[in-house]
Design a protein around this motif. Structure first.
Motif, short mmCIF file in Angstrom:
data_model
loop_
_atom_site.label_atom_id
_atom_site.label_comp_id
_atom_site.label_asym_id
_atom_site.label_seq_id
_atom_site.Cartn_x
_atom_site.Cartn_y
_atom_site.Cartn_z
N LYS A 67 0.84 -1.21 0.00
CA LYS A 67 0.00 0.00 0.00
C LYS A 67 0.87 1.26 0.00
O LYS A 67 0.60 2.21 -0.72
N ALA A 68 1.93 1.23 0.79
CA ALA A 68 2.84 2.38 0.84
C ALA A 68 3.53 2.56 -0.52
O ALA A 68 3.71 3.69 -0.99
N ASP A 69 3.90 1.45 -1.16
CA ASP A 69 4.50 1.54 -2.49
C ASP A 69 3.51 2.11 -3.51
O ASP A 69 3.89 2.92 -4.35
N LEU A 70 2.26 1.70 -3.43
CA LEU A 70 1.24 2.25 -4.32
C LEU A 70 1.09 3.76 -4.13
O LEU A 70 0.94 4.49 -5.11
N GLU A 71 1.12 4.20 -2.90
CA GLU A 71 1.01 5.64 -2.63
C GLU A 71 2.19 6.40 -3.22
O GLU A 71 2.02 7.47 -3.81
N ARG A 72 3.40 5.84 -3.08
CA ARG A 72 4.58 6.49 -3.66
C ARG A 72 4.51 6.48 -5.19
O ARG A 72 4.81 7.47 -5.84
N PHE A 73 4.12 5.35 -5.75
CA PHE A 73 4.05 5.24 -7.21
C PHE A 73 3.02 6.21 -7.77
O PHE A 73 3.24 6.81 -8.83
N LEU A 74 1.92 6.41 -7.07
CA LEU A 74 0.90 7.37 -7.51
C LEU A 74 1.50 8.78 -7.59
O LEU A 74 1.17 9.54 -8.50
N LYS A 75 2.39 9.11 -6.68
CA LYS A 75 3.05 10.42 -6.73
C LYS A 75 3.91 10.55 -7.98
O LYS A 75 3.91 11.59 -8.63
N TYR A 76 4.64 9.49 -8.33
CA TYR A 76 5.47 9.53 -9.54
C TYR A 76 4.58 9.64 -10.78
O TYR A 76 4.89 10.38 -11.72
N ASP A 77 3.48 8.91 -10.76
CA ASP A 77 2.52 8.97 -11.87
C ASP A 77 1.96 10.39 -12.01
O ASP A 77 1.88 10.92 -13.12
N ASP A 78 1.62 11.01 -10.89
CA ASP A 78 1.12 12.39 -10.93
C ASP A 78 2.19 13.36 -11.43
O ASP A 78 1.89 14.25 -12.22
N MET A 79 3.43 13.19 -10.99
CA MET A 79 4.51 14.06 -11.47
C MET A 79 4.71 13.90 -12.97
O MET A 79 5.05 14.87 -13.66
N GLY A 80 4.48 12.71 -13.48
CA GLY A 80 4.64 12.44 -14.90
C GLY A 80 3.58 13.08 -15.77
O GLY A 80 3.72 13.13 -16.99
N LYS A 81 2.51 13.57 -15.17
CA LYS A 81 1.41 14.15 -15.93
C LYS A 81 1.73 15.55 -16.44
O LYS A 81 1.12 16.01 -17.40
N GLY A 82 2.62 16.25 -15.80
CA GLY A 82 2.89 17.63 -16.19
C GLY A 82 1.76 18.52 -15.70
O GLY A 82 0.93 18.13 -14.89
N LYS A 83 1.73 19.73 -16.19
CA LYS A 83 0.69 20.68 -15.78
C LYS A 83 -0.63 20.37 -16.47
O LYS A 83 -0.65 19.94 -17.61
N LYS A 84 -1.70 20.65 -15.77
CA LYS A 84 -3.03 20.50 -16.37
C LYS A 84 -3.18 21.53 -17.48
O LYS A 84 -2.70 22.65 -17.38
N ARG A 85 -3.88 21.15 -18.51
CA ARG A 85 -4.15 22.07 -19.60
C ARG A 85 -5.35 22.95 -19.29
O ARG A 85 -5.47 24.05 -19.75
N ARG A 86 -6.31 22.40 -18.57
CA ARG A 86 -7.53 23.15 -18.22
C ARG A 86 -8.14 22.50 -16.98
O ARG A 86 -7.83 21.40 -16.64
N ASP A 87 -9.04 23.22 -16.33
CA ASP A 87 -9.73 22.65 -15.17
C ASP A 87 -11.17 22.36 -15.49
O ASP A 87 -11.76 22.88 -16.35
#
Length: 158
Positions: free
Chosen positions: A138-158
Motif C-alpha cells: 500500500k505504501a509503495d502504491l502511494e509512492r508510485f501514484l506520486k510519480y505517476d502524478d509528477m509524470g502528468k505535467g501541468k493541467k491544460r484546463r480545469d
C-alpha cells in the motif's frame, strides 16, 4: 474491463500514445511514461522501474470518447486501463509478481476516491482489493501514484 479494443494503427491508439490524453495529462502516453520513469529513478525506487515503464501499456488499446466533454476537447478516457495493462503483461515470465501487481493496482487509490463519490458498488469492489493488500505494498502504491502524478505535467484546463 473495458470492451474497447483499439488496433495499433487506429486513431485512438496513435493519438493517445503520441499526442493527447485528457485534461489531467499534458502529454501523450509515451512521454507521460518516460516522465514517470524519470521520477521513479530520480527518487531511487529502482524496484518500481519496470512498473513505471509498463503501467500504462494498455492505455492506447482502451482509449475512447466517453462523453460530450471528451468530444468537445478532443480528449480520451481510459476506463480500467490498469487492468488492460495487467492483462498484457500477466504472463510475461521475466516480470515479478510485484511489478505485475503494481501495474494492476497503480490507479486503485484514485479509483477508490472517485468511485466513493460516484459509484458505491465499484468503490466496494476496489476497497475489498485495497483491504487485501499488505501495508508495505500500500505504501509503495502511494509512492508510485506520486510519480505517476509528477509524470502528468501541468493541467491544460480545469
Amino acid at each position: 474491463m473495458s470492451e474497447v479494443k483499439n488496433k495499433i494503427f487506429s486513431k485512438p491508439f496513435l493519438d493517445s500514445l503520441f499526442f493527447t490524453q485528457n485534461k489531467w495529462h499534458q502529454h501523450g502516453v509515451l512521454v507521460h511514461t518516460l516522465r514517470v520513469v524519470y521520477y521513479t529513478l530520480k527518487h531511487g525506487d529502482y524496484k518500481m522501474l519496470a512498473a513505471a515503464l509498463l503501467h500504462d501499456i494498455g492505455k492506447p488499446f482502451s482509449a475512447f470518447k466517453k462523453d460530450e466533454e471528451d468530444r468537445e476537447y478532443n480528449e480520451w478516457s481510459f476506463t480500467d486501463h490498469e487492468e488492460r495493462s495487467y492483462q498484457i503483461i500477466k504472463n510475461w515470465p521475466f516480470l515479478s509478481d510485484y511489478t505485475k501487481n503494481l501495474v494492476r493496482y497503480h490507479y486503485l487509490i484514485r479509483d477508490m476516491k472517485k468511485s466513493k463519490k460516484e459509484d458505491m458498488p465499484r468503490y466496494a469492489r476496489k476497497k475489498e482489493i485495497w483491504d487485501s493488500l499488505d501495508d508495505d505494498f500500500k505504501a509503495d502504491l502511494e509512492r508510485f501514484l506520486k510519480y505517476d502524478d509528477m509524470g502528468k505535467g501541468k493541467k491544460r484546463r480545469d
